[in-house]
Design a protein around this motif. Structure first.
Motif, short mmCIF file in Angstrom:
data_model
loop_
_atom_site.label_atom_id
_atom_site.label_comp_id
_atom_site.label_asym_id
_atom_site.label_seq_id
_atom_site.Cartn_x
_atom_site.Cartn_y
_atom_site.Cartn_z
N ILE A 121 5.54 44.31 -1.96
CA ILE A 121 5.78 43.22 -2.92
C ILE A 121 5.42 41.88 -2.31
N PHE A 122 5.88 41.63 -1.08
CA PHE A 122 5.61 40.35 -0.42
C PHE A 122 4.11 40.10 -0.29
N TYR A 123 3.37 41.10 0.24
CA TYR A 123 1.94 40.89 0.45
C TYR A 123 1.15 40.93 -0.86
N SER A 124 1.72 41.51 -1.90
CA SER A 124 1.11 41.44 -3.21
C SER A 124 1.17 40.00 -3.72
N ARG A 125 2.26 39.32 -3.41
CA ARG A 125 2.42 37.93 -3.82
C ARG A 125 1.64 36.97 -2.92
N HIS A 126 1.31 37.41 -1.72
CA HIS A 126 0.59 36.56 -0.75
C HIS A 126 -0.61 37.31 -0.18
N PRO A 127 -1.60 37.63 -1.03
CA PRO A 127 -2.74 38.42 -0.53
C PRO A 127 -3.55 37.70 0.55
N GLN A 128 -3.48 36.39 0.59
CA GLN A 128 -4.23 35.63 1.59
C GLN A 128 -3.70 35.88 3.00
N ARG A 129 -2.51 36.39 3.14
CA ARG A 129 -1.92 36.65 4.46
C ARG A 129 -2.49 37.92 5.09
N ALA A 130 -3.17 38.75 4.30
CA ALA A 130 -3.82 39.98 4.77
C ALA A 130 -2.91 40.78 5.70
N ARG A 131 -1.66 40.96 5.27
CA ARG A 131 -0.66 41.76 5.98
C ARG A 131 -0.36 41.26 7.40
N GLN A 132 -0.58 39.97 7.62
CA GLN A 132 -0.20 39.38 8.91
C GLN A 132 1.33 39.29 8.97
N PRO A 133 1.90 39.60 10.11
CA PRO A 133 3.36 39.48 10.22
C PRO A 133 3.83 38.04 9.97
N ILE A 134 5.02 37.91 9.47
CA ILE A 134 5.60 36.58 9.24
C ILE A 134 6.06 36.05 10.59
#
Length: 159
Positions: A121-134
Motif C-alpha cells: 500500500i505504501f509503495y503504491s501511494r509512492h511509486p517514485q520511491r521504487a521500494r527504497q527503504p524509509i
C-alpha cells in the motif's frame, strides 16, 4: 378484550423475532460457506482497502479514481495467494466446513504478511520511491507507513 389482543399481539411479535433469530443462526454459517473463493478475495481486499482509506467512507470506486484502483488491485494481488480452503488453514475446521480463510504463506508469520501488505500500500501511494527503504529521519513517511500498518488485521478460522 383489549388486554387479550395486546397479549396476543406481543406474543406474535415475540414468536416472529424468535423465528427470525433461529433462521439467522441456522442459516448464517451456510450462507457464509456459499461465498466463492473469488468473492472471499474481493471481500478481504475491500475490507483492508477501506480500512486504510477511511476518507472514502466505503464509497464505490469510480473511473477517475485511478490511484485508488491501482492500490486496490495491488492489495488484491497480494491477498489472492493467501486465501486457502478452511480445511487447509484451520486447525480444527467444523464438519463440512468448505469456506475460505486468509493465511500467511511461504513460511511468513502473520506479522510479516501484514508488513508486506503495508509495504504494498505504501509503495503504491509512492511509486517514485521504487521500494527504497524509509530513512530513519523521514518521520512523515515513517508515520504514514505505521498508520497503514496499524490497520492491518484480518481474522481467520472464526477468530
Amino acid at each position: 378484550m383489549l388486554v387479550k389482543s395486546l397479549s396476543i399481539k406481543s406474543l406474535s411479535r415475540f414468536l416472529m423475532v424468535c423465528s427470525l433469530a433461529i433462521a439467522l443462526i441456522l442459516g448464517g454459517p451456510n450462507l457464509a460457506k456459499a461465498e466463492s473463493r473469488e468473492e472471499t478475495v474481493d471481500r478481504l481486499t475491500d475490507f483492508l482497502f477501506y480500512k486504510v482509506n477511511p476518507e472514502l467512507n466505503n464509497r464505490k470506486l469510480q473511473a477517475g479514481d485511478r490511484d485508488y484502483i491501482l492500490e486496490w488491485q495491488r492489495i488484491r494481488a497480494a491477498i489472492d495467494p493467501r486465501v486457502k480452503p478452511a480445511q487447509e488453514v484451520c486447525n480444527s475446521p467444523g464438519p463440512g466446513d468448505i469456506g475460505w480463510e486468509f493465511t500467511a504463506i511461504n513460511g511468513e508469520t502473520y506479522e510479516q504478511t501484514y508488513d508486506r501488505l503495508a509495504d504494498i500500500i505504501f509503495y503504491s501511494r509512492h511509486p517514485q520511491r521504487a521500494r527504497q527503504p524509509i530513512s530513519r529521519g523521514d518521520k512523515a513517511r515513517s508515520n504514514e507507513w505505521l498508520a497503514i500498518r496499524r490497520e492491518m488485521y484480518i481474522s481467520n478460522c472464526g477468530l
